[in-house]
Design an enzyme around this catalytic site. Structure first.
Site, short mmCIF file in Angstrom:
data_model
loop_
_atom_site.label_atom_id
_atom_site.label_comp_id
_atom_site.label_asym_id
_atom_site.label_seq_id
_atom_site.Cartn_x
_atom_site.Cartn_y
_atom_site.Cartn_z
N HIS A 1 31.61 45.69 31.52
CA HIS A 1 32.79 45.01 30.98
C HIS A 1 32.88 45.03 29.46
CE1 HIS A 1 33.64 42.54 34.91
NE2 HIS A 1 33.68 43.84 35.10
N ASP B 1 32.89 51.05 35.90
CA ASP B 1 33.59 50.00 36.65
C ASP B 1 35.07 50.03 36.30
OD1 ASP B 1 34.44 47.78 37.98
OD2 ASP B 1 33.36 46.33 36.75
N HIS C 1 39.44 49.58 43.20
CA HIS C 1 40.44 49.23 42.18
C HIS C 1 40.52 50.29 41.09
CE1 HIS C 1 37.82 47.31 38.90
NE2 HIS C 1 36.98 47.22 39.89
N GLU D 1 41.98 44.01 39.85
CA GLU D 1 40.77 43.45 40.46
C GLU D 1 40.00 42.62 39.45
OE1 GLU D 1 36.43 43.33 41.63
OE2 GLU D 1 37.38 44.09 39.82
N GLU D 2 39.92 43.13 38.23
CA GLU D 2 39.06 42.48 37.23
C GLU D 2 39.45 41.03 36.94
OE1 GLU D 2 36.32 43.41 36.55
OE2 GLU D 2 36.17 45.58 36.57
N ASP E 1 33.55 50.29 44.65
CA ASP E 1 33.85 49.83 43.30
C ASP E 1 32.94 50.68 42.42
OD1 ASP E 1 34.34 48.25 40.98
OD2 ASP E 1 34.68 46.47 42.18
ZN LIG Z 1 34.98 46.81 39.60
#
Ligand SMILES: [Zn+2]
Length: 742
Positions: free
Chosen positions: A509, A343, A333, A380-381, A409
């Site tokens: 995140h 990420d 992604h 994706e998240e 990922d």
């Molecule tokens: Zn990811």
């Protein structure tokens, strides 16, 4: 390019690829460059790029241009999906003393992108409903069903309360779901420093761990129900798609939920009274952890902009010369919660470098026999949106054409992890054996094998690891973009990445997952990014050129047999444990031994665990084993005879091999329903999970390394949808891919 070459008219049956293919693979592996990956990462993580943001659309456009520059045929496909962002967030302690949570991640010195405040999404959990609640607080540990059983014994009821759970031990979406089922009105989720903060190491920016104000954003949609856009289950979210009314979208939470930092959580937890929390519930804050309820009372208000936003999936292709209608797919992604340098950009920049290298190889004359499809997914998240909507839109074509799906990922540093369909176990081992670890200069497979020997607990385990030809790979659950390919379309899939020796999960995140953090702590010289490009590119070349597809079923049959035995053992263990517990209740053990100062009630008696008939499962497993042995023997005979297989027959065998994974999905509706039933009965999906896995997490790296061990040992906060929590579905996911849609 449709002329069959002399080589392609006959399938080569050799155990290893022909020398010309091996040479192309070697040439390919010399091409990826770490400095190129570094610059891709810097560019793609330069500004926040969540769904619907200018940075997201700009990255998609730039990726499309880059693919074209490298000589690939590329285009952007768009979908319109529900993507809420917060417009109001209030959390305050109203009793016994006032305190207002800041809900802000401050910039840190030496990290330029951490100050891009106007472009950053606030800290929140996507697909929480709106809400305004004032109620007493209860601390529920990780918020999984076993924690609620404990609360019941402590005499604590969460009905009408706001629960505060810590991240870890389950996928985050499980926490509000279980809380709602127990009657809670709202759910807060915080990151305890014991799990990924100062207890694990120095905090950012001094070290890599979570600073006091760092918050883990993330989706809380009920993804086990269905992934993708909440408004278009089962169909692509195209312009004309029929959409559900938001009130009918079953994957939104039932109660409002919000993530907070340990800085904001501390005053709330410190104000709790009631029983002292059990020892294993205590984190690393400098307080005595109490459970409540109250006297702490909180006011929590959250409201969202419920908008449709446009996803941009970037799809690039290299046409196959011999079988253009057979696709080998690799996806990663491109959307992030904020800057997302780890990420997902660490994985995506390796994919982009792979595209550059494949473009170079093409210029040197290499031609893949099958079509290679590279995908940069959006969304994706929030809930695997871009990949799910794309698979739903192209399902019929994918079922015709897809040979295998490779997913990447976040990538870090350390051990190569490959999880996935067991029919690709031998193949995955072959690839890992050809990749050199950039630091240790031994093959990635050898490093993993030695690590497994080190981690093994018994002599028997060590013997098996040393002597088994292939390292076992673990089944995939859910949690990244392989989910719709594997679980919905039944396409053989692998998930690949390096990990275990990087910066850990402390910025996961948050606004601090950015280029400054990755280039200091995670993969500073991008050597493992290069190794990932080499790994996935080698796998693509091999899959795209194999005359006979490298699917083998002995490992699959062995794993299925093992799972069948595990299910039987589990039933036995549960039966005996329930009998023992009920006996202890009857004989008054709990009343007699409970410390009167701790007010712990005896647990309620449980209905006895019935006997199950496993014979259909055992018979099916035996049939599978026999078929796998038959195929292996036929292949060995054909190889020994040394005669190439005629192209038409090879094509027929390949068609059958490709059909094996989808057939398995379709053949097991009953199994899927059973799994679904287990999940319904036990929302954290702990039924069937060995205790260790439920607590430590199953983000298991497979070709060996268990990421959870080093990067947040007890409860890796990076654990995603599924892994280890939806245990039965997950652990048996690749074997019995549960169709998540009923
Ligand atoms: Zn990811």
């Amino acid at each position: 390019m449709k002329i069959l070459t002399a080589a392609a008219a006959f399938a080569v049956l050799a155990a290893s690829p022909p020398e010309s293919d091996v040479q192309w693979e070697r040439d390919y592996r010399a091409l990826p460059r770490a400095d190129s990956i570094r610059e891709f990462n810097r560019r793609l993580s330069a500004v926040p790029h969540h769904v619907g943001s200018p940075g997201d659309a700009d990255n998609a456009k730039w990726l499309e241009q880059k693919f074209r520059e490298f000589g690939l045929d590329a285009k952007i496909e768009t979908f319109d999906v529900l993507f809420p962002t917060p417009k109001e967030r209030i959390l305050e302690l109203v009793e016994p003393a006032g305190f207002r949570a800041s809900l802000v991640e401050p910039p840190v010195a030496g990290d330029p992108t951490s100050s891009q405040k106007d472009l950053q999404l606030p800290t929140y959990n996507a697909y929480s409903i709106d809400g305004d609640v004032t109620a007493p607080l209860v601390y529920v540990n990780y918020g999984v069903p076993a924690d609620y059983e404990r609360l019941e014994r402590l005499g604590v009821d969460v009905r009408g309360k706001i629960v505060i759970a810590r991240y870890g031990a389950s996928w985050r979406g499980i926490k509000p779901k279980v809380a709602a089922e127990h009657g809670a009105l709202a759910c807060l989720i915080y990151s305890d420093p014991k799990d990924d903060g100062y207890s694990e190491g120095d905090v950012y920016p001094r070290g890599s761990q979570r600073p006091p104000a760092g918050v883990q954003r993330g989706s809380v949609a009920d993804m086990p129900l269905y992934p993708g856009d909440p408004l278009t289950p089962g169909v692509g979210a195209t312009a004309g798609a029929k959409r559900l009314d938001r009130k009918d979208a079953a994957t939104l939470t039932k109660i409002p939920v919000m993530p907070i930092s340990y800085g904001d959580a501390q005053p709330l937890l410190a104000a709790l009274g009631g029983p002292v929390a059990p020892p294993e519930w205590r984190g690393a804050l400098a307080i005595t952890y109490h459970v409540g309820p109250g006297p702490a009372k909180a006011h929590f208000r959250i409201a969202f902009n419920w908008k449709l936003e446009t996803l941009h999936d970037v799809i690039a292709k290299i046409p196959g010369s011999t079988w253009p209608d057979e696709w080998v797919i690799h996806g990663n992604h491109h959307d992030a919660w904020v800057n997302g340098s780890e990420d997902p950009i660490s994985g995506l920049s390796a994919l982009l470098e792979e595209a550059r290298a494949l473009g170079d190889l093409w210029k040197k004359g290499w031609r893949p026999k099958r079509t290679i499809v590279l995908c940069a997914w959006d969304g994706e998240e929030p809930g695997l949106l871009g990949s799910t909507e794309w698979v739903e839109t192209h399902e019929a074509e994918l079922k015709q054409k897809a040979v295998a799906y490779l997913n990447t990922d976040s990538n870090s540093a350390g051990y190569l992890s490959i999880d996935g369909s067991h029919s690709l176990e031998a193949f995955a081992n072959g690839v890992a054996g050809d990749i050199e670890d950039p630091v240790k200069k031994v093959s990635a497979a050898r490093r993993v094998r030695l690590k497994r020997v080190e981690d093994a607990r018994t002599a028997e385990e060590r013997k098996e690891i040393r002597e088994r030809a292939d390292l076992k790979i673990d089944a995939l659950g859910s949690g990244s973009d392989f989910t719709p390919f594997l679980q919905h379309a039944g396409i053989a899939s692998l998930n690949l990445g390096f990990g275990g020796e990087g910066g850990g999960g402390g910025v996961y995140h948050s606004i601090y997952d950015d280029f400054a953090w990755v280039s200091r702590f995670d993969d500073p010289d991008f050597a493992y990014g290069r190794a990932l490009s080499q790994t996935t590119g080698t796998a693509l070349l091999r899959l795209a050129s194999a005359d006979l597809l490298p699917f083998e079923f002995s490992g699959l049959a062995e794993s299925v047999a093992k799972y069948v035995k595990e299910i039987q053992d589990l039933a036995k263990e549960k039966r005996e444990a329930t009998e023992e517990r009920n006996r202890e209740i009857e004989e008054g053990l709990f009343e007699a031994t409970n410390n009167p100062r701790e007010l712990l009630k005896p647990p309620p008696a449980q209905p006895p665990v019935p006997y199950f008939d496993f014979s259909p499962l055992e018979n099916a497993s035996a049939t599978l084993s026999a078929a796998a042995r038959g195929y292996a023997a036929a292949l060995a005979r054909a190889r020994a005879a040394g005669k190439p297989l005629e192209a038409a027959r090879a094509a027929e065998v390949n068609r059958l091999l490709r059909g094996a994974a989808p057939a398995l999905v379709q053949a097991l509706p009953l199994r899927a329903r059973l799994l679904h039933g287990l999940r319904r009965q036990d929302p954290a999906g702990r039924a069937g999970a060995p205790r260790r896995e439920a607590v430590e997490g199953g983000c298991a790296g497979s070709l060996g390394h268990r990421r959870g061990h080093r990067e947040g040992r007890r409860a890796d906060p990076r654990r995603r949808e599924g892994a280890g929590q939806l245990a039965p579905t997950v652990r048996y996911g690749a074997i019995f891919p549960a169709r998540m849609r009923s």
